[in-house]
Design a protein around this motif. Structure first.
Motif, PDB file in Angstrom:
ATOM      1  N   LYS A 206       0.823  -1.211   0.000  1.00  0.00           N
ATOM      2  CA  LYS A 206       0.000   0.000   0.000  1.00  0.00           C
ATOM      3  C   LYS A 206       0.860   1.266   0.000  1.00  0.00           C
ATOM      4  O   LYS A 206       0.404   2.327  -0.442  1.00  0.00           O
ATOM      5  CB  LYS A 206      -0.928  -0.003   1.208  1.00  0.00           C
ATOM      6  CG  LYS A 206      -1.945  -1.143   1.226  1.00  0.00           C
ATOM      7  CD  LYS A 206      -2.812  -1.072   2.461  1.00  0.00           C
ATOM      8  CE  LYS A 206      -3.886  -2.158   2.447  1.00  0.00           C
ATOM      9  NZ  LYS A 206      -3.319  -3.516   2.552  1.00  0.00           N
ATOM     10  N   LEU A 207       2.083   1.159   0.517  1.00  0.00           N
ATOM     11  CA  LEU A 207       2.941   2.335   0.641  1.00  0.00           C
ATOM     12  C   LEU A 207       3.817   2.572  -0.588  1.00  0.00           C
ATOM     13  O   LEU A 207       4.174   3.708  -0.883  1.00  0.00           O
ATOM     14  CB  LEU A 207       3.845   2.196   1.876  1.00  0.00           C
ATOM     15  CG  LEU A 207       3.163   2.171   3.239  1.00  0.00           C
ATOM     16  CD1 LEU A 207       4.200   1.942   4.335  1.00  0.00           C
ATOM     17  CD2 LEU A 207       2.414   3.473   3.496  1.00  0.00           C
ATOM     18  N   ARG A 208       4.177   1.516  -1.280  1.00  0.00           N
ATOM     19  CA  ARG A 208       5.135   1.641  -2.382  1.00  0.00           C
ATOM     20  C   ARG A 208       4.514   2.342  -3.582  1.00  0.00           C
ATOM     21  O   ARG A 208       3.289   2.432  -3.723  1.00  0.00           O
ATOM     22  CB  ARG A 208       5.643   0.264  -2.806  1.00  0.00           C
ATOM     23  CG  ARG A 208       4.591  -0.594  -3.482  1.00  0.00           C
ATOM     24  CD  ARG A 208       5.159  -1.909  -3.962  1.00  0.00           C
ATOM     25  NE  ARG A 208       4.131  -2.730  -4.595  1.00  0.00           N
ATOM     26  CZ  ARG A 208       3.773  -2.627  -5.862  1.00  0.00           C
ATOM     27  NH1 ARG A 208       4.366  -1.733  -6.644  1.00  0.00           N
ATOM     28  NH2 ARG A 208       2.841  -3.413  -6.370  1.00  0.00           N
ATOM     29  N   GLN A 209       5.402   2.817  -4.468  1.00  0.00           N
ATOM     30  CA  GLN A 209       4.952   3.438  -5.707  1.00  0.00           C
ATOM     31  C   GLN A 209       4.483   2.379  -6.690  1.00  0.00           C
ATOM     32  O   GLN A 209       5.176   1.414  -6.952  1.00  0.00           O
ATOM     33  CB  GLN A 209       6.105   4.246  -6.328  1.00  0.00           C
ATOM     34  CG  GLN A 209       5.722   4.983  -7.605  1.00  0.00           C
ATOM     35  CD  GLN A 209       6.892   5.759  -8.179  1.00  0.00           C
ATOM     36  OE1 GLN A 209       7.954   5.820  -7.580  1.00  0.00           O
ATOM     37  NE2 GLN A 209       6.694   6.349  -9.349  1.00  0.00           N
ATOM     38  N   LYS A 210       3.290   2.564  -7.204  1.00  0.00           N
ATOM     39  CA  LYS A 210       2.702   1.578  -8.115  1.00  0.00           C
ATOM     40  C   LYS A 210       3.070   1.899  -9.558  1.00  0.00           C
ATOM     41  O   LYS A 210       3.234   3.047  -9.943  1.00  0.00           O
ATOM     42  CB  LYS A 210       1.182   1.560  -7.973  1.00  0.00           C
ATOM     43  CG  LYS A 210       0.675   1.179  -6.581  1.00  0.00           C
ATOM     44  CD  LYS A 210       0.979  -0.261  -6.239  1.00  0.00           C
ATOM     45  CE  LYS A 210       0.146  -0.728  -5.045  1.00  0.00           C
ATOM     46  NZ  LYS A 210       0.309   0.100  -3.844  1.00  0.00           N
ATOM     47  N   HIS A 211       3.214   0.829 -10.357  1.00  0.00           N
ATOM     48  CA  HIS A 211       3.439   0.963 -11.793  1.00  0.00           C
ATOM     49  C   HIS A 211       2.375   0.139 -12.515  1.00  0.00           C
ATOM     50  O   HIS A 211       1.824  -0.817 -11.964  1.00  0.00           O
ATOM     51  CB  HIS A 211       4.832   0.469 -12.173  1.00  0.00           C
ATOM     52  CG  HIS A 211       5.942   1.183 -11.465  1.00  0.00           C
ATOM     53  ND1 HIS A 211       6.501   2.344 -11.932  1.00  0.00           N
ATOM     54  CD2 HIS A 211       6.585   0.906 -10.292  1.00  0.00           C
ATOM     55  CE1 HIS A 211       7.442   2.755 -11.106  1.00  0.00           C
ATOM     56  NE2 HIS A 211       7.510   1.900 -10.104  1.00  0.00           N
ATOM     57  N   SER A 212       2.098   0.503 -13.736  1.00  0.00           N
ATOM     58  CA  SER A 212       1.086  -0.231 -14.503  1.00  0.00           C
ATOM     59  C   SER A 212       1.548  -1.655 -14.768  1.00  0.00           C
ATOM     60  O   SER A 212       2.736  -1.900 -15.029  1.00  0.00           O
ATOM     61  CB  SER A 212       0.810   0.482 -15.835  1.00  0.00           C
ATOM     62  OG  SER A 212       2.005   0.615 -16.585  1.00  0.00           O
ATOM     63  N   LYS A 213       0.621  -2.597 -14.687  1.00  0.00           N
ATOM     64  CA  LYS A 213       0.954  -4.008 -14.885  1.00  0.00           C
ATOM     65  C   LYS A 213       1.185  -4.306 -16.358  1.00  0.00           C
ATOM     66  O   LYS A 213       0.571  -3.707 -17.239  1.00  0.00           O
ATOM     67  CB  LYS A 213      -0.158  -4.905 -14.343  1.00  0.00           C
ATOM     68  CG  LYS A 213      -0.224  -4.958 -12.834  1.00  0.00           C
ATOM     69  CD  LYS A 213      -1.167  -6.041 -12.357  1.00  0.00           C
ATOM     70  CE  LYS A 213      -1.147  -6.154 -10.838  1.00  0.00           C
ATOM     71  NZ  LYS A 213      -2.032  -7.255 -10.359  1.00  0.00           N
ATOM     72  N   LEU A 214       2.098  -5.236 -16.596  1.00  0.00           N
ATOM     73  CA  LEU A 214       2.360  -5.670 -17.960  1.00  0.00           C
ATOM     74  C   LEU A 214       1.176  -6.469 -18.483  1.00  0.00           C
ATOM     75  O   LEU A 214       0.537  -7.210 -17.736  1.00  0.00           O
ATOM     76  CB  LEU A 214       3.625  -6.523 -18.008  1.00  0.00           C
ATOM     77  CG  LEU A 214       4.917  -5.878 -17.494  1.00  0.00           C
ATOM     78  CD1 LEU A 214       6.046  -6.893 -17.506  1.00  0.00           C
ATOM     79  CD2 LEU A 214       5.277  -4.668 -18.337  1.00  0.00           C
ATOM     80  N   GLY A 215       0.904  -6.348 -19.779  1.00  0.00           N
ATOM     81  CA  GLY A 215      -0.209  -7.084 -20.365  1.00  0.00           C
ATOM     82  C   GLY A 215      -0.004  -8.582 -20.322  1.00  0.00           C
ATOM     83  O   GLY A 215      -0.968  -9.347 -20.336  1.00  0.00           O
TER      84      GLY A 215
END
Length: 378
Positions: A206-215
């Motif tokens: 919940k704290l970390r920076q999120k990145h978009s998931k790979l397809g």
């Protein structure tokens, strides 16, 4: 004093004559990987060493103290330099940012914890314990000395307070600024509890920076894919390998020519799909998998896309194909580097044979009975 009987040396990339000289000077015996350290089996894999040793040692301090950003940046630099093989005083061109690497496989990272967020997640455990109003000895001592009549949400920092208590209050204030109010913070903490135990990885997520998931992220969950093969597959898919065209785009004047075929310009698309040398290795590997016939780059790409599992369990055939694909990407990139920097060249047949042996060893450890049965005929 160091005990010679209890001390061993593990080498990596050290010449044989240098090893002998070090052994004579120190008297230490030479051992081989893997070995066990603090109950963890270690191999000379950079990712495993970073997670097991560097971050393992950090966890001891991060559990009680909020590390200064200067220290965090220094540790991150040490990890980056070790992972990328950067030498002191030498510049190495990297096309992938460290914060993107410190994310799960499914988001295109290498499954390394982002240190600052992990530090806060570790301290969140103490914040959660104090919010539960328990009657333990540690709880009573902490409340009597640090909180007095206040709650964990209203307690203030005093000059006489220890750094460990200051860290708890700093993380509390950080969470309040992140999610809004006390109730929201308590919900975040309570949602990280599983069967009465605080799960640090849950609050870290919940704290970390999120990145978009790979397809195609689900492919990376196959345990049959070697970690170093997985890294090369991610880098190739994101086009962050140091190909000549990318280096030239930064203003460096290089002769842009594929060293494997000595023909077209080197790029990710050419190196892994269009290069005649890579096509020859790919045909041999597809034949090894039992996929005979003529495969163009476009046909292969479309076929792999259709293989991507959208629902349900991942099939064992997909595990075979994508472990082979990841190994092929790694092998071609390694051959390209060996040819450029070491002047060593191998024929496609030898490369394919060596990769097949590597995959056989990896697949033989699979828990899938279909894969083991398939290996019997290989």
């Amino acid at each position: 004093m160091v005990s010679i009987a209890k001390t061993s040396i593990y080498y990596g990339g050290v010449a044989e004559d240098v090893r002998k000289q070090i052994g004579v000077l120190t008297g230490y015996s030479e051992e081989q990987f893997p070995f066990r350290y603090l109950g963890v089996t270690l191999n000379p894999e950079k990712l495993q060493l970073i997670n097991s040793i560097l971050f393992g040692l950090e966890n001891y301090w991060c559990s009680d103290l909020l590390l200064p950003k200067v220290v965090v940046n220094l540790i991150n630099k040490l990890c980056k330099d070790y992972f990328w093989g950067t030498q002191p005083g030498k510049h190495k061109m990297i096309f992938q940012r460290w914060h993107s690497i410190c994310s799960p496989w499914q988001e295109g990272g290498f499954n390394i914890n982002e240190l600052l967020s992990w530090n806060k997640a570790l301290i969140c455990k103490w914040l959660w314990l104090l919010s539960q109003n328990r009657d333990g000895i540690w709880d009573k001592l902490t409340k009597d000395y640090n909180m007095l009549d206040a709650s964990i949400w209203t307690a203030q920092c005093k000059p006489h307070h220890a750094e460990s208590w200051r860290a708890i209050l700093k993380v509390r204030d950080s969470l309040l600024g992140l999610v809004g109010d006390q109730v929201a913070v308590q919900d975040v903490l309570d949602s990280s509890v599983l069967k009465g135990r605080f799960v640090i990885s849950k609050v870290y997520d919940k704290l970390r920076q999120k990145h978009s998931k790979l397809g195609w992220a689900r492919v990376l969950s196959y345990p049959e894919i070697l970690p170093k093969h997985k890294i090369s597959l991610i880098q190739a898919a994101q086009q962050v390998l140091s190909t000549v065209d990318k280096i030239s785009a930064r203003g460096y004047h290089l002769v842009n020519r594929c060293c494997l075929c000595e023909g077209a310009l080197e790029s990710h698309r050419h190196l892994f799909f269009r290069c005649p040398f890579s096509q020859a290795v790919r045909r041999l590997m597809l034949h090894w998998l039992g996929l005979t016939g003529s495969w163009s780059a476009l046909a292969l790409k479309n076929w792999l896309y259709r293989l991507l599992p959208q629902h349900g369990m991942l099939s064992w055939r997909c595990a075979l194909v994508f472990s082979c694909l990841a190994g092929l990407v790694f092998t071609l990139w390694e051959e390209r580097n060996n040819l450029i920097f070491l002047g060593r060249a191998k024929k496609p047949e030898l490369l394919a044979t060596e990769l097949q042996w590597v995959l056989k060893i990896r697949l033989s450890a699979s828990n899938n009975p279909h894969i083991r049965s398939w290996l019997v005929n290989k």
